[in-house]
Scaffold this active site. Sequence first.
Site, PDB file in Angstrom:
ATOM      1  N   GLU A   1     -53.544  44.599 -21.226  1.00  0.00           N
ATOM      2  CA  GLU A   1     -52.996  44.390 -19.875  1.00  0.00           C
ATOM      3  C   GLU A   1     -54.092  44.592 -18.833  1.00  0.00           C
ATOM      4  OE1 GLU A   1     -49.541  46.832 -19.153  1.00  0.00           O
ATOM      5  OE2 GLU A   1     -49.140  45.881 -17.216  1.00  0.00           O
TER       6      GLU A   1
ATOM      7  N   ASN B   1     -41.099  40.616 -18.774  1.00  0.00           N
ATOM      8  CA  ASN B   1     -41.385  41.889 -19.440  1.00  0.00           C
ATOM      9  C   ASN B   1     -40.536  42.987 -18.821  1.00  0.00           C
ATOM     10  OD1 ASN B   1     -43.211  43.979 -20.867  1.00  0.00           O
ATOM     11  ND2 ASN B   1     -43.380  44.566 -18.713  1.00  0.00           N
ATOM     12  N   GLU B   2     -39.945  43.797 -19.643  1.00  0.00           N
ATOM     13  CA  GLU B   2     -39.146  44.943 -19.181  1.00  0.00           C
ATOM     14  C   GLU B   2     -38.327  44.555 -17.931  1.00  0.00           C
ATOM     15  OE1 GLU B   2     -41.449  48.605 -19.001  1.00  0.00           O
ATOM     16  OE2 GLU B   2     -41.712  48.556 -21.169  1.00  0.00           O
TER      17      GLU B   2
ATOM     18  N   GLN C   1     -52.483  50.319 -25.980  1.00  0.00           N
ATOM     19  CA  GLN C   1     -53.067  49.014 -25.745  1.00  0.00           C
ATOM     20  C   GLN C   1     -54.444  48.959 -26.403  1.00  0.00           C
ATOM     21  OE1 GLN C   1     -52.949  47.686 -21.681  1.00  0.00           O
ATOM     22  NE2 GLN C   1     -50.796  48.238 -21.397  1.00  0.00           N
TER      23      GLN C   1
ATOM     24  N   TYR D   1     -42.168  54.039 -26.742  1.00  0.00           N
ATOM     25  CA  TYR D   1     -43.352  54.908 -26.724  1.00  0.00           C
ATOM     26  C   TYR D   1     -42.969  56.307 -27.186  1.00  0.00           C
ATOM     27  CZ  TYR D   1     -45.915  51.394 -24.039  1.00  0.00           C
ATOM     28  OH  TYR D   1     -46.559  50.253 -23.639  1.00  0.00           O
TER      29      TYR D   1
ATOM     30  N   GLU E   1     -44.532  46.568 -27.536  1.00  0.00           N
ATOM     31  CA  GLU E   1     -45.194  47.743 -26.953  1.00  0.00           C
ATOM     32  C   GLU E   1     -44.756  48.957 -27.758  1.00  0.00           C
ATOM     33  OE1 GLU E   1     -45.243  48.306 -22.697  1.00  0.00           O
ATOM     34  OE2 GLU E   1     -45.298  46.132 -22.363  1.00  0.00           O
TER      35      GLU E   1
END
Length: 498
Positions: free
Chosen positions: A25, A172-173, A351, A246, A302
């Site tokens: 990103e 995204n999200e 990432q 996460y 992710e």
Amino acid sequence: MKRLVINTIEKKSHINKEIYGHFSEHLGRCIYEGLYVGENSDIPNVNGMRTDVVEALKKIRIPVLRWPGGCFADEYHWKDGIGPKETRKKMINTHWGGVVEDNSFGTHEFMELCRQLGCETYVNMNVGSGSVQEMSEWVEYLTFKGVSPMADLRKKNGHEEPWDVNFIGVGNENWGCGGNMRPEHYANEYRRYSTYCRNYTDKKMYKIMGGPNVDDYNWTETTMKTIGKSGTYPADLISGISLHYYVHPGGWENKGSALDFDRDEYYETIRKAYYMDELITRHGDIINQYDPEKRIGLIVDEWGTWYRVEPGTNPGFLYQQNTMRDAIVAGVTLNIFNQHSDRVQMANIAQLVNVLQAVILTDGADMLLTPTYHVFDMFKDHQDAELLASYIENEVIGTEKEKVPEISQSASIAEDGSITITLVNASDDKDETIDVIPVEYNAKEVKASILTGEMHDHNDFTNKEKVKLADYTDFKLESNGHITVKLPAMSVVSLKVC
Ligand code: AHR
């Protein structure tokens, strides 16, 4: 001794190489400095891409790279990142540190990076602050060969031929930074955006709908319901739905440190890594109701550990260190993905460089490989192999407060008949010996590698090889075909059997 039985004739599902994918990103020092230094940099580069990083990533056979975000994707306007660099717009990266984004890394640069890496491309489109037109023009610019305004613009900008875009993310999200939408609204938007995301080649474009945050099962249920049962919508409307998860010990608000943690926090981290298994199972059960044939992939685009940033670094850059604890998280998670490869079609660790659970850290011209990098190296032979049915005798370990399964494992068979077995011993103080029993297999040769250390061990720029991959010999191929292997505490071991 614990037994691991592997049924070498029961092939369960194909392990897509994309499960070993990555995410980059416009965030902190991931793109700028980490991957791209520009053609005029003193750091050795090819067309601006740093050579050391590209070479290291080729070694682990990076299969696919997601770009440009993340939250950044829903604020990214692709036309700002094409044409002569001196005329490209400068903007503030509001999500990540409020720094100036000069757009010197744009579409052409991303495609050039993937060319050098030899990997597939995953482009995440802007739904939150974009438009259907902007998205459909980007797809046209990227992939249309003939005569059209966007294809002509690409040619004018120096790229005659279209590129291969393998995966498209539609937002995204979108439950959060991508527009704070409700699931039904987003799913309807998805249907509209996806319709105008045209296929300009014979190859069907793989389109990914923005999926849930962690355990938001309502998001999965509502979006899948809005899309409908397979067969009730145009076949090319959707190929995958994403999931973001996460691991943050201490919780989201009070995240722990990457380097300074105790045993309880270690086991909390591993417990949270194991939670991925439940998430995939439960989201998968919902998707099954709408797609029993398992055509739609669950795309974990992710995942990884997320700690407090390293002291003294920009809080918006998400720079963190990476220890043996992260290697255990990576091993456990990749084994879970392998075991669920009937539904998980791609995953992208967050990432790639210098951000969150990165496989590479850089410091100016210097570069190091993290423990997580070595795990990807050890697991790479699972890419595009067939998952084998396996069963291990396991036990629960940990502290009074935190309990986890001791051993994580998966096994796969490649086209050439060789078997890869990856084992993780999450215990910090107990060695194990595993009796590996490959049923219906005549093993002639075994090679092994190991990554091990104390839970806080990590590589930094004063000692770049404190944690490193080593050949391993503490195993025996027995006369009955079993393989007895010692699995030290806090280790990841990979066996290659043929
Ligand atoms: O990876 C960092 C951020 O985490 C991404 O931009 C966003 O999608 C997620 O919340």
